[in-house]
Design a protein around this motif. Structure first.
Motif, PDB file in Angstrom:
ATOM      1  N   ILE A   1       1.081  -1.202   0.167  1.00 39.13           N
ATOM      2  CA  ILE A   1       0.072   0.387  -0.069  1.00 39.13           C
ATOM      3  C   ILE A   1       0.752   1.059  -0.151  1.00 39.13           C
ATOM      4  N   SER A   2       1.078   1.957  -1.042  1.00 37.43           N
ATOM      5  CA  SER A   2       1.517   3.948  -0.534  1.00 37.43           C
ATOM      6  C   SER A   2       0.300   4.619  -0.570  1.00 37.43           C
ATOM      7  N   GLY A   3       1.225   5.475  -0.492  1.00 35.53           N
ATOM      8  CA  GLY A   3       0.251   6.152  -0.710  1.00 35.53           C
ATOM      9  C   GLY A   3       0.490   7.605  -0.035  1.00 35.53           C
ATOM     10  N   THR A   4       0.045   9.019   0.547  1.00 32.37           N
ATOM     11  CA  THR A   4       0.672  10.309   0.363  1.00 32.37           C
ATOM     12  C   THR A   4      -0.604  10.593   2.147  1.00 32.37           C
ATOM     13  N   VAL A   5       0.187  11.378   2.788  1.00 29.75           N
ATOM     14  CA  VAL A   5      -0.556  12.179   3.879  1.00 29.75           C
ATOM     15  C   VAL A   5       0.196  13.850   3.902  1.00 29.75           C
ATOM     16  N   VAL A   6      -0.571  14.114   3.501  1.00 29.31           N
ATOM     17  CA  VAL A   6      -0.691  15.900   3.572  1.00 29.31           C
ATOM     18  C   VAL A   6      -2.269  16.586   4.925  1.00 29.31           C
ATOM     19  N   SER A   7      -1.781  17.645   4.988  1.00 31.19           N
ATOM     20  CA  SER A   7      -2.594  18.220   6.272  1.00 31.19           C
ATOM     21  C   SER A   7      -3.816  18.950   5.747  1.00 31.19           C
ATOM     22  N   ALA A   8      -4.832  19.951   6.050  1.00 29.69           N
ATOM     23  CA  ALA A   8      -6.221  20.242   5.870  1.00 29.69           C
ATOM     24  C   ALA A   8      -5.573  21.084   4.519  1.00 29.69           C
ATOM     25  N   ASP A   9      -4.195  21.839   5.018  1.00 25.95           N
ATOM     26  CA  ASP A   9      -4.204  22.859   3.940  1.00 25.95           C
ATOM     27  C   ASP A   9      -3.587  23.032   2.918  1.00 25.95           C
ATOM     28  N   GLY A  10      -3.231  20.960   2.350  1.00 27.03           N
ATOM     29  CA  GLY A  10      -3.105  20.597   1.420  1.00 27.03           C
ATOM     30  C   GLY A  10      -0.719  20.839   1.403  1.00 27.03           C
TER      31      GLY A  10
ATOM     32  N   GLY B   1       5.566  -0.567  10.619  1.00 29.48           N
ATOM     33  CA  GLY B   1       4.484   0.608  10.630  1.00 29.48           C
ATOM     34  C   GLY B   1       6.288   1.281  10.435  1.00 29.48           C
ATOM     35  N   VAL B   2       5.669   2.589   9.384  1.00 30.27           N
ATOM     36  CA  VAL B   2       6.532   3.465   8.629  1.00 30.27           C
ATOM     37  C   VAL B   2       6.405   4.683   9.037  1.00 30.27           C
ATOM     38  N   VAL B   3       7.931   5.476   7.973  1.00 27.15           N
ATOM     39  CA  VAL B   3       7.486   6.817   8.678  1.00 27.15           C
ATOM     40  C   VAL B   3       7.560   7.902   6.941  1.00 27.15           C
ATOM     41  N   THR B   4       6.682   8.812   6.920  1.00 25.39           N
ATOM     42  CA  THR B   4       6.268   9.004   5.499  1.00 25.39           C
ATOM     43  C   THR B   4       7.458  10.058   5.148  1.00 25.39           C
ATOM     44  N   GLY B   5       8.573  10.098   4.060  1.00 20.58           N
ATOM     45  CA  GLY B   5       9.357  10.709   3.402  1.00 20.58           C
ATOM     46  C   GLY B   5       8.839  11.772   2.801  1.00 20.58           C
ATOM     47  N   ALA B   6      10.022  12.265   2.193  1.00 19.06           N
ATOM     48  CA  ALA B   6       9.806  13.517   1.558  1.00 19.06           C
ATOM     49  C   ALA B   6       8.486  13.825   0.844  1.00 19.06           C
ATOM     50  N   GLY B   7       7.407  14.711   0.919  1.00 25.21           N
ATOM     51  CA  GLY B   7       6.532  15.010  -0.122  1.00 25.21           C
ATOM     52  C   GLY B   7       5.543  14.257   0.834  1.00 25.21           C
ATOM     53  N   GLY B   8       5.597  13.603   2.006  1.00 26.89           N
ATOM     54  CA  GLY B   8       4.822  12.636   2.526  1.00 26.89           C
ATOM     55  C   GLY B   8       3.609  11.303   1.824  1.00 26.89           C
ATOM     56  N   SER B   9       4.578  11.137   1.228  1.00 24.54           N
ATOM     57  CA  SER B   9       4.930   9.507   0.607  1.00 24.54           C
ATOM     58  C   SER B   9       5.624   8.335   2.073  1.00 24.54           C
ATOM     59  N   TYR B  10       3.837   7.362   1.406  1.00 26.29           N
ATOM     60  CA  TYR B  10       5.272   6.310   2.508  1.00 26.29           C
ATOM     61  C   TYR B  10       4.563   5.477   1.490  1.00 26.29           C
ATOM     62  N   SER B  11       5.104   4.016   1.213  1.00 26.69           N
ATOM     63  CA  SER B  11       4.745   2.783   1.446  1.00 26.69           C
ATOM     64  C   SER B  11       5.303   1.266   2.556  1.00 26.69           C
ATOM     65  N   ILE B  12       3.659   0.481   2.375  1.00 24.06           N
ATOM     66  CA  ILE B  12       3.611  -0.436   3.903  1.00 24.06           C
ATOM     67  C   ILE B  12       3.036  -1.758   3.112  1.00 24.06           C
ATOM     68  N   THR B  13       3.751  -2.393   3.799  1.00 23.14           N
ATOM     69  CA  THR B  13       3.567  -4.281   3.712  1.00 23.14           C
ATOM     70  C   THR B  13       2.040  -4.281   4.120  1.00 23.14           C
ATOM     71  N   ALA B  14       0.619  -4.948   4.548  1.00 18.91           N
ATOM     72  CA  ALA B  14      -0.218  -4.865   4.795  1.00 18.91           C
ATOM     73  C   ALA B  14      -0.815  -5.982   4.586  1.00 18.91           C
ATOM     74  N   PRO B  15      -1.571  -6.478   5.530  1.00 18.30           N
ATOM     75  CA  PRO B  15      -2.771  -7.099   5.272  1.00 18.30           C
ATOM     76  C   PRO B  15      -4.111  -6.938   4.168  1.00 18.30           C
ATOM     77  N   ALA B  16      -5.010  -7.464   3.476  1.00 19.24           N
ATOM     78  CA  ALA B  16      -6.141  -6.841   2.419  1.00 19.24           C
ATOM     79  C   ALA B  16      -7.405  -6.747   3.908  1.00 19.24           C
ATOM     80  N   ASN B  17      -7.559  -6.983   4.974  1.00 26.37           N
ATOM     81  CA  ASN B  17      -7.885  -6.358   5.397  1.00 26.37           C
ATOM     82  C   ASN B  17      -7.760  -5.885   6.936  1.00 26.37           C
ATOM     83  N   ALA B  18      -6.420  -5.644   6.796  1.00 22.86           N
ATOM     84  CA  ALA B  18      -6.424  -4.525   7.995  1.00 22.86           C
ATOM     85  C   ALA B  18      -6.449  -2.897   8.068  1.00 22.86           C
ATOM     86  N   THR B  19      -6.582  -2.372   8.852  1.00 21.44           N
ATOM     87  CA  THR B  19      -6.820  -0.697   9.271  1.00 21.44           C
ATOM     88  C   THR B  19      -5.051  -0.233   9.371  1.00 21.44           C
ATOM     89  N   LEU B  20      -5.063   1.063   8.783  1.00 21.00           N
ATOM     90  CA  LEU B  20      -3.538   1.945   9.223  1.00 21.00           C
ATOM     91  C   LEU B  20      -4.198   2.512   9.539  1.00 21.00           C
TER      92      LEU B  20
END
Length: 132
Positions: free
Chosen positions: A55-64, A80-99
């Motif tokens: 699973i990958s994605g980005t984390v942003v604040s309310a102001d973008g 767990g992981v920590v977001t990198g540059a641009g707020g991006s992350y990549s993690i491996t998790a079960p299909a029914n998990a919660t992040l």
């Protein structure tokens, strides 16, 4: 020569001897079935792990703005992981998990994976103030 044998066979002049089997074809079939069953049983643990997703994605604040250093954790585990540059992350998790997404000063947010390969999150301002 072969034509003579073929003609004799058609006329019944060549007696066919009874063929004795010692279970050759039947035994070989049983062995093949057994080996196939064993291979399927051996592959079962890998097929159960195949339900893990990257699973990958980005984390942003309310102001973008990208949130660098946000924590992304699989709920109920230590993965767990920590977001990198641009707020991006990549993690491996079960299909029914919660992040669980968190960052100091921003509200923690939980997102169900639900088989998704990309999860982008917006963290809003936290209502709690820090103690001095």
């Amino acid at each position: 020569m072969y034509q003579n044998l073929l003609d004799q066979s058609r006329m019944g002049q060549i007696a066919s001897a009874p063929v004795q089997t010692t279970g050759g074809a039947g035994a070989a079939r049983r062995v093949k079935r057994l080996l196939l069953s064993l291979m399927l049983c051996a592959a079962l643990p890998w097929s159960l792990n195949a339900q893990d997703l990257n699973i990958s994605g980005t984390v942003v604040s309310a102001d973008g703005e990208a949130v660098v250093g946000a924590s992304v954790v699989v709920k109920g585990s230590t993965a767990g992981v920590v977001t990198g540059a641009g707020g991006s992350y990549s993690i491996t998790a079960p299909a029914n998990a919660t992040l669980v997404f968190s960052f100091l000063g921003l509200a923690t947010k939980e997102e169900a994976v639900a088989g998704r390969g990309r999860i982008d999150v917006v963290l809003s301002e936290s209502d709690q103030s820090l103690d001095e």
